[in-house]
Design a protein around this motif. Sequence first.
Motif, PDB file in Angstrom:
ATOM      1  N   SER A 183      -2.115  11.799   1.266  1.00 38.23           N
ATOM      2  CA  SER A 183      -1.548  10.499   1.571  1.00 38.23           C
ATOM      3  C   SER A 183      -0.233  10.641   2.324  1.00 38.23           C
ATOM      4  O   SER A 183       0.322  11.737   2.419  1.00 38.23           O
ATOM      5  CB  SER A 183      -1.346   9.712   0.278  1.00 38.23           C
ATOM      6  OG  SER A 183      -1.046   8.368   0.554  1.00 38.23           O
ATOM      7  N   GLY A 220      -5.917   8.983  -3.156  1.00 35.39           N
ATOM      8  CA  GLY A 220      -7.118   9.100  -2.329  1.00 35.39           C
ATOM      9  C   GLY A 220      -8.424   9.181  -3.083  1.00 35.39           C
ATOM     10  O   GLY A 220      -9.495   9.020  -2.485  1.00 35.39           O
ATOM     11  N   ASP A 330      -6.850   6.110   1.820  1.00 33.79           N
ATOM     12  CA  ASP A 330      -6.149   6.001   0.546  1.00 33.79           C
ATOM     13  C   ASP A 330      -5.902   4.525   0.280  1.00 33.79           C
ATOM     14  O   ASP A 330      -6.350   3.658   1.046  1.00 33.79           O
ATOM     15  CB  ASP A 330      -4.858   6.821   0.535  1.00 33.79           C
ATOM     16  CG  ASP A 330      -3.767   6.269   1.456  1.00 33.79           C
ATOM     17  OD1 ASP A 330      -3.992   5.236   2.113  1.00 33.79           O
ATOM     18  OD2 ASP A 330      -2.688   6.878   1.533  1.00 33.79           O
TER      19      ASP A 330
END
Length: 430
Positions: A183, A220, A330
């Motif tokens: 992320s 995620g 994400d």
Amino acid sequence: MKDLQAEIQEQYQALGISEPVRRLGEEVLAELAPRFARIDEIAEYNQLKVLGAMRKNRVSESHLTGTTGYGYNDDGRDTLERVYADTFHTEDALVRAQITCGTHALNLALSSNLRPGDELLSPVGKPYDTLEEVIGIRPSAGSLAEYGVTYRQVDLLPGGGFDYPAIAAALNPKTRLVTIQRSKGYASRPTLSVEQIGELIAFVKERRPDVICMVDNCYGEFVQTREPSDVGADMIVGSLIKNPGGGLAPAGGYICGRSDCIEQAARRLTSPGLGREVGASLGMNPSFYQGFFLAPTVTAGAEKGAIFAASLYERLGFSVHPAAATPRYDIIQAINLNSPEWLKAFCKGIQMAAPVDSFVTPEPWAMPGYDDEVIMAAGAFVQGSSIELSADGPLRPPYTVFFQGGITWYHAKYGILMSLQKLVDAGLEL
């Protein structure tokens, strides 16, 4: 008798959403139906994956009981770890209430698998703020740097791609572990897809097969049908108060991966000679199991909220990352609000939309582990839970807010509308 839609409209008005804001939200939603349908397909796939792992491991009522003290022979805890390993297709897993947060899980994975003289390489640029002190980028007592672990970083290219020549040059005989943050954190770079992560790992392994590739998987999990462990990651690491806890886990973290890496982590978490044999579950097994079972659908709702926020604020002219139409990897949505007042107003709206502490006004503060003051809005059932509706951001230009979570899609929707309502109240014109 009023129809249901009219009653829902009245509910929104009673909860502080003006008709212009609500109507704009419905216009945006009408365009998102195909994307939401695809998210539901992925959630169904991942739901079946989790269910299959639970059935395979014969999860029973007896596994929902807990242990105290040393936690010897905690079959519920041990079975849960096999469920995680089977879901994420890894050799082993460590899933423990004693792992306090995502940063702790990452520190545990790093410190247990690195030794003095080793080098840690980040080929995706600067890591998340709280890891800076773990690594020693910012000097801190107990950092990896204090234990003789060096650090090397290769920044992403301007477009967000990997700088493969620089990564090849950075790999050297001291490189022991490569850390890949999936992320974006508080950066403006794109979140990495599982496919991109797989390409990067393959590049590293082709040159150094012995190097451990660890992925910070926070935010995620279950957004795609595959995880980084499906494309060569030796370890994936995350927090149970984010996606995999499903909003029910009250604490905890996980590390899934190669059995030797997991064994090292277990020994660092407890003690050499004890390893994973100790660590009482303290009555948390029901929430861990049920939260993981719900995680695919909870994550899907949070992802819908992120896409809705991106689409709504992009229509109003704000810069959003990722862009509304960009594929999603994400649950985090970044929005550049361009002023501290609007950053505060956005967070005020999210806080007012919360089921817990809705009457509290969030204020910036010097949060441990961060360089700048940070404002956080999180009226959560679990303190700091990022799978619940929350928003936060550092008070620095361009005053970006990072929005995530929502145990249900409908709550995420309301929270986004309330954030916009507070900006409108502060002077934003629709």
